[in-house]
Every structure is written in C-alpha cells, then in structure tokens.
Write an enzyme that holds these catalytic residues in place. Structure first.
Site, PDB file in Angstrom:
ATOM      1  N   THR A   1     -10.248 -10.010 -37.482  1.00 24.51           N
ATOM      2  CA  THR A   1      -8.826 -10.352 -37.472  1.00 24.51           C
ATOM      3  C   THR A   1      -7.970  -9.093 -37.441  1.00 24.51           C
ATOM      4  O   THR A   1      -6.989  -9.019 -36.698  1.00 24.51           O
ATOM      5  CB  THR A   1      -8.465 -11.226 -38.688  1.00 24.51           C
ATOM      6  OG1 THR A   1      -9.285 -12.400 -38.669  1.00 24.51           O
ATOM      7  CG2 THR A   1      -7.006 -11.650 -38.666  1.00 24.51           C
ATOM      8  N   CYS A   2      -8.340  -8.093 -38.223  1.00 20.28           N
ATOM      9  CA  CYS A   2      -7.560  -6.844 -38.250  1.00 20.28           C
ATOM     10  C   CYS A   2      -7.587  -6.151 -36.893  1.00 20.28           C
ATOM     11  O   CYS A   2      -6.558  -5.652 -36.421  1.00 20.28           O
ATOM     12  CB  CYS A   2      -8.088  -5.903 -39.336  1.00 20.28           C
ATOM     13  SG  CYS A   2      -7.835  -6.526 -41.004  1.00 20.28           S
ATOM     14  N   THR A   3      -8.741  -6.126 -36.256  1.00 17.11           N
ATOM     15  CA  THR A   3      -8.835  -5.504 -34.934  1.00 17.11           C
ATOM     16  C   THR A   3      -7.936  -6.241 -33.950  1.00 17.11           C
ATOM     17  O   THR A   3      -7.179  -5.620 -33.198  1.00 17.11           O
ATOM     18  CB  THR A   3     -10.293  -5.477 -34.445  1.00 17.11           C
ATOM     19  OG1 THR A   3     -11.065  -4.685 -35.356  1.00 17.11           O
ATOM     20  CG2 THR A   3     -10.398  -4.873 -33.051  1.00 17.11           C
ATOM     21  N   GLY A   4      -7.979  -7.564 -33.978  1.00 18.91           N
ATOM     22  CA  GLY A   4      -7.128  -8.343 -33.079  1.00 18.91           C
ATOM     23  C   GLY A   4      -5.652  -8.089 -33.326  1.00 18.91           C
ATOM     24  O   GLY A   4      -4.869  -7.912 -32.377  1.00 18.91           O
TER      25      GLY A   4
ATOM     26  N   LEU B   1      -4.160  -5.402 -34.765  1.00 20.65           N
ATOM     27  CA  LEU B   1      -3.731  -4.060 -34.411  1.00 20.65           C
ATOM     28  C   LEU B   1      -3.827  -3.810 -32.910  1.00 20.65           C
ATOM     29  O   LEU B   1      -3.030  -3.044 -32.362  1.00 20.65           O
ATOM     30  CB  LEU B   1      -4.473  -3.003 -35.231  1.00 20.65           C
ATOM     31  CG  LEU B   1      -3.713  -2.681 -36.537  1.00 20.65           C
ATOM     32  CD1 LEU B   1      -3.737  -3.835 -37.516  1.00 20.65           C
ATOM     33  CD2 LEU B   1      -4.215  -1.417 -37.176  1.00 20.65           C
TER      34      LEU B   1
END
Length: 157
Positions: free
Chosen positions: A45-48, A50
């Site tokens: 989720t964090c990668t998506g 950012l």
C-alpha cells in the site's frame, strides 16, 4: 490523538534518505510543506501511495508545496526504496528514537511499531492548515491531497 488543524506544527530534525539533516523550520517563510507519514517502505500500500505521489508531483509544485515522506525506516532503507521506485522527493527516517516525530504528531501506532497513514499540510508560517488520516490498510486518495492543498493561503514568495 493526531494534531489538529490551525495549530503550530512541531519542529523536528531528521535525516533524509541521503543522510542530510532536514528541519521543518528550514521551510518556514519559504514554502508550505506536505508531511506524509507512512508505515513502512517496500510494503504494497505504501509503495502504491508514494508512486501515485511521484506521478503527480506537479500537484505539489503548482501549490509551491514541499512534499516530504516520513517513516520509521532507516535512511538506508529509504534510499534503496526511493532509488528502486524513482521517488524524486525527500524521505525522512523517524528511526531513532523510534517513531519520535510520529508520536509528536499523534500518529504513531505503538502496538504496530510504526506510523499511521497521516498527512499534514503546513503553511509557510508553520501552521497545520489541513490533515487527513486513513483507516489501516486504506490508501490516501489524490483527491484528499487536492482538497488539502486548496486550503493553503496563496503563496507569498
């Protein structure tokens, strides 16, 4: 409890993914700042989230806003992640004391050991003008960023 809008944002000093010292107060009088707390680098989720910010940096530049991500990861982890994903904005390591800045902003989750997904939009005078937090596992939308940025006073510089 997260800090409220229309309050002074706590100043801090953290290391960036390049090992450079960044202070929130360095931006005072110069430009607004969007502080984007996120749980962990390399997570889905964090990668998506950012990557969406990376792909929409013009949204922040158009409002003269400095985009800064913050997590409890080390500067080394953040640098590897930024290089892998092509992030062209500052990532700060709230690594030690562990989560200290997230705690000051009221978004640290002690039972998890990392920060919640929380965003604070801070004007040039250091006042929080907008903020939003999503439920665990829920990504923040670009619409939420757009709405928050619209609450900033016109850029003076």
């Amino acid at each position: 409890m997260a800090l409220e809008n229309d309050t002074q944002a706590p100043d801090f000093e953290l290391l960036s993914q390049f090992g450079e010292t960044v202070r929130l107060s360095d931006f005072r009088g110069r430009r607004a700042v969007a502080l984007v707390f996120f749980p962990l680098a390399f997570s889905g989720t964090c990668t998506g989230e950012l990557c969406a910010l990376r792909d929409n940096l013009a949204l922040f530049k158009d409002h003269s806003v400095e985009l800064i991500g913050i997590s409890v990861d080390s500067k080394f982890t953040l640098r590897a992640w930024a290089e892998q994903e092509g992030y062209d904005f500052t990532l700060l390591a709230d690594f030690w004391p562990h989560g200290e800045i997230a705690k000051e902003y009221g978004v640290f989750l002690p039972e998890k050991g990392f920060a919640n997904r929380a965003t604070f939009v801070i004007d040039e005078s250091g006042i929080i003008r907008a903020s939003f937090i999503t439920a665990p596992g829920e990504a923040r939308s670009l619409e939420a960023y757009r709405a928050a940025l619209e609450l900033l006073p016109a850029h003076v510089g």
